[in-house]
Design an enzyme around this catalytic site. Structure first.
Site, PDB file in Angstrom:
ATOM      1  N   ASP A  47     -26.437  20.796 -36.687  1.00 16.53           N
ATOM      2  CA  ASP A  47     -27.327  19.776 -36.273  1.00 16.53           C
ATOM      3  C   ASP A  47     -28.464  20.206 -35.068  1.00 16.53           C
ATOM      4  OD1 ASP A  47     -28.465  17.265 -36.382  1.00 16.53           O
ATOM      5  OD2 ASP A  47     -27.670  17.010 -34.446  1.00 16.53           O
ATOM      6  N   ARG A  59     -22.257  15.913 -24.062  1.00 15.34           N
ATOM      7  CA  ARG A  59     -22.714  17.173 -23.345  1.00 15.34           C
ATOM      8  C   ARG A  59     -21.897  18.014 -22.777  1.00 15.34           C
ATOM      9  NH1 ARG A  59     -27.484  17.369 -26.595  1.00 15.34           N
ATOM     10  NH2 ARG A  59     -28.942  15.508 -25.897  1.00 15.34           N
ATOM     11  N   ASP A  64     -27.285   9.220 -33.595  1.00 14.50           N
ATOM     12  CA  ASP A  64     -27.849  10.593 -33.235  1.00 14.50           C
ATOM     13  C   ASP A  64     -27.929  10.068 -31.454  1.00 14.50           C
ATOM     14  OD1 ASP A  64     -28.920  13.170 -32.600  1.00 14.50           O
ATOM     15  OD2 ASP A  64     -30.548  12.430 -33.853  1.00 14.50           O
TER      16      ASP A  64
END
Ligand SMILES: [Zn+2]
Lengths: 301, 421
Positions: B150, B62, B303
């Site tokens: 994505d 992130r 993921d």
């Protein structure tokens, strides 16, 4: 004190019948203006409605008042919710102010459950997304019980926007538990085959769907569905899926016409049918207060 | 360093034998039986698997943009705890990884605070908006291993064809998130009887299948190397199977949560079960397992999508998609796949296969290779405890689950970066 009432899915048949019995008693008291019941003295209830409602909110506030509670509404439009306060924070704030029971209506499935998990006061689900509207279903089965001797084998046809209706879903759960047959009808775009798993039959031909019906329950057509092109026009909806006196000919002679309101006259139900002796739509409104008194009493008992 | 008596599983070299592994100067210098220990730091790997360090093709770090969810430091620690020595970072950060400057930012951050290898993935379109091409060539020069939008599908097929053709000249694979959001609409969980029971609007599997079909056809037209991210549907697997049979350069990954859980496992309204694509029904899950078994799906990727507890603890519809996955991947693979695939096949999906798709000189224990290694106890039973995660985020549906298989040590360039307590 019982913690919450979140859905019919969690209730037993016996519990539903007990609610009906208690609502009967409360209705008689309201009728006779014997409002000395102070079961909810020193109890504070708050309605927290993220979506518009007249009937549900008003009947809860009235039910609370009749039982001696402090009843108030948190006006979302002027509250800190508009400043981005989360549901959980709003719930915790109400609880800190002394609220014992929060009645929540919210546009998202599971929001009442989320609130209940995060506050220690009681939570009543006043409608969550496309999931459940348990107090509506309870007042509906109460209304049916006033007119029909038993639920066993009763044919109840629910007509309209099933896919998006929490009223339909809670009624399906309640009626199935009580032993009634539930038949769904409406445009093919507003229901889906998975609903059979809930224990229902599905038809797109309304005359077939109401065959031998003891009860026909109309659902409100949400105008935004029409805008989302789920059907071409309100006129076409009324023509193929509206309930009118012609429709009633296929049902039993003493069929009841119900609707959770507010009704789009001439769309879901013709004016004639709505004003006919079959209609118990205003009984439903009256019973809403009594049933909600029964529910509030249950939570504080 | 010498790793003694482990069961060396190295799919690239088709090796599955009790061996010792000798590491010097960060490289593997010998894989032989009964190597002398003298003068070396020794790890006793008796009863353990010694495998190439895992490669995760699908991770969301992130940084930049949301370091309260995960930093490169915490994300790589989480990877190390899961046996991963190389992770590929998806570009949906803020700002988006759509030019070489953001790639360089991640590279320098990873060099400074990362404890495993971080390979950035560039976006296909600027800001993931699906309108203009990102700086694909310059990002390749700066070190991206693939491109992907994505989280979204590139909606415009003309632009997508162009992007695929452009990427092909730089040998960059396309990692495709396949989902038609218009068909998903307000769907929250897999469309089916269970969604009906829970009162959720459903997500049609067709929303994924339609785009997988389209992307396979587009990639054929563009001559591109296509990798389907997190396939979750039976027909999706079948489309991939057929394309591969036809000789097209199409590969696919599956996530551990999609082969472990099904929609019926969602019994409360807990958003830790919310991800995109959603948990599917049992027939879909079984098709994923079959796809793994028959080699249609050759990669397992996590993921890994960290989110703060407060972001997940809200209305299901409002909560963001995704769960953390790096620290639960290996135990779920061993627990769920052991009856279906050999250890060699399982390890290949985590090492040699992703390396091949991305053109990486990694994922093997070849002599001379960089010593990126995982040492695994395949029989150790334990309970998933989110509070022990190295990840900054704890959003997992697996908290409290009994699993088998535990990472003992993770080694990057010959240095131990993680050891089980
Ligand atoms: Zn994705």
């Amino acid at each position: 004190m019982k913690k919450d009432l979140l859905g019919i899915r969690d209730l037993s048949k016996e519990q539903i019948l007990a609610f009906i019995d208690e609502a009967k008693k409360q209705k008689a008291k309201v009728k006779n203006k014997q409002l000395r019941d102070c079961s909810l003295k020193n109890t504070s209830i708050t309605t927290l409605f993220y979506e518009n409602s007249t009937r549900t909110k008003m009947s809860f506030l009235l039910a609370g008042e009749y039982l001696g509670a402090y009843a108030d509404d948190l006006n979302i439009a002027t509250s800190s919710v508009t400043k981005g306060e989360t549901l959980i924070d709003t719930g915790l704030t109400l609880e800190a102010m002394g609220t014992d029971i929060i009645i929540i209506r919210h546009g998202m499935t599971g929001s009442a459950h989320l609130l209940a998990q995060n506050v220690s006061c009681s939570v009543i689900n006043g409608g969550d997304g496309t999931n459940e509207h348990p107090t509506q279903a309870l007042l509906d089965v109460f209304t049916i019980a006033e007119h029909k001797p038993s639920f066993e084998g009763l044919n109840v046809t629910i007509v309209g926007d099933i896919a998006n209706s929490r009223v339909a879903r809670s009624n399906i759960f309640a009626l199935n538990k009580l032993g009634a047959n539930v038949i769904l009808a409406g445009p093919s775009t507003l229901h889906n085959a998975n609903m059979r798993a809930l224990g229902t039959e599905i038809y797109t031909d309304i005359n077939r769907a109401v065959k031998n019906a003891d009860v026909i329950m109309g659902l409100r057509v949400q105008l935004e569905r029409h805008k989302a092109c789920q059907f071409p026009s309100l006129a076409e909806y009324a023509k193929f899926f509206g309930v009118n006196n012609q429709t009633l000919k296929h049902a039993k002679e003493d069929v009841l016409i119900m609707h959770p309101g507010p009704v789009n006259r001439g769309v879901e139900i013709s004016s004639q049918t709505m004003d006919s002796p079959h209609s118990v739509i205003y009984d439903q409104v009256e019973n809403g207060v009594a049933m909600r008194m029964a529910i509030l009493k249950y939570l504080v008992s | 360093m010498i790793i003694k008596n482990g069961r060396v599983i190295d799919p690239k070299n088709n090796m599955d034998e009790i061996m010792d592994v000798l590491i010097e100067n960060g490289k593997i210098v010998a894989v032989e039986k009964n190597l002398p220990c003298t003068g070396h730091e020794t790890i006793d790997a008796t009863g353990c698997w010694v495998t190439p360090g895992f490669i995760d093709m699908h991770v969301h770090l992130r940084d930049p943009g949301a370091r309260h969810k995960e930093t490169i430091a915490s994300g790589t620690k989480s990877a190390a705890a899961g046996g991963f020595t190389t992770i590929c970072a998806m570009p949906n950060t803020s700002p988006t990884v759509d030019n070489e400057i953001v790639v360089e930012y991640i590279n320098s951050k990873a060099a400074k605070e990362g404890i495993v290898n971080v390979l950035p993935i560039g976006s296909i379109t600027k800001g993931l908006h699906g309108e203009e091409l990102s700086a694909i060539g310059e990002m390749k020069e700066a070190g991206v291993c693939a491109i992907s939008d994505d989280g979204k599908t590139v909606d415009n097929p003309s632009l997508y064809r162009t992007a695929m053709k452009y990427a092909a000249q730089f040998n960059l694979p396309i990692l495709a998130h396949c989902e038609d959001l218009r068909l998903v609409g307000k769907g929250q969980i897999h469309y089916g009887e269970h969604a009906e029971t829970m009162g959720f609007r459903g997500i049609y599997p067709e929303a994924e299948e339609i785009i997988i079909a389209r992307d396979i056809i587009l990639a054929r037209l563009a001559g591109a190397q296509l990798h389907i991210c997190h396939v979750s549907t039976a027909e999706g697997v079948e489309l991939i199977r057929q394309a591969r049979k036809n000789g097209q350069a199409v590969t696919a990954e599956v996530c551990p949560h999609h082969f472990t859980l099904i929609d019926e496992d969602i019994t409360t309204y807990d958003a830790n079960f919310k991800m995109s694509p959603p948990l599917r029904s049992k027939p879909h899950r079984d098709a994923l397992l079959q796809g793994l078994k028959d080699g249609t799906i050759t990669v397992i990727a996590t993921d890994h999508a960290p989110h703060h507890e407060d972001e997940k603890n809200q209305e299901f519809e409002n909560a963001p998609n995704g769960i953390v996955g790096l620290e639960t991947a290996l135990p779920l693979c061993i627990s769920e796949l052991s009856g279906l695939m050999s250890p060699m096949q399982i390890i290949a999906t985590l090492t040699a296969n992703p390396a091949e798709i991305l053109g990486l000189n990694k994922g093997s224990l070849s002599i001379g290779a960089t010593a990126d290694i995982a040492i695994i106890n395949p029989t150790q039973k334990h309970t998933v405890d989110k509070n022990k995660f190295a990840s900054l985020s704890k959003n997992t549906p697996f908290h409290g689950r009994q699993v088998t298989g535990q990472v003992q040590h993770t080694i990057v360039s010959g240095k131990i970066v993680y050891s089980a307590k």
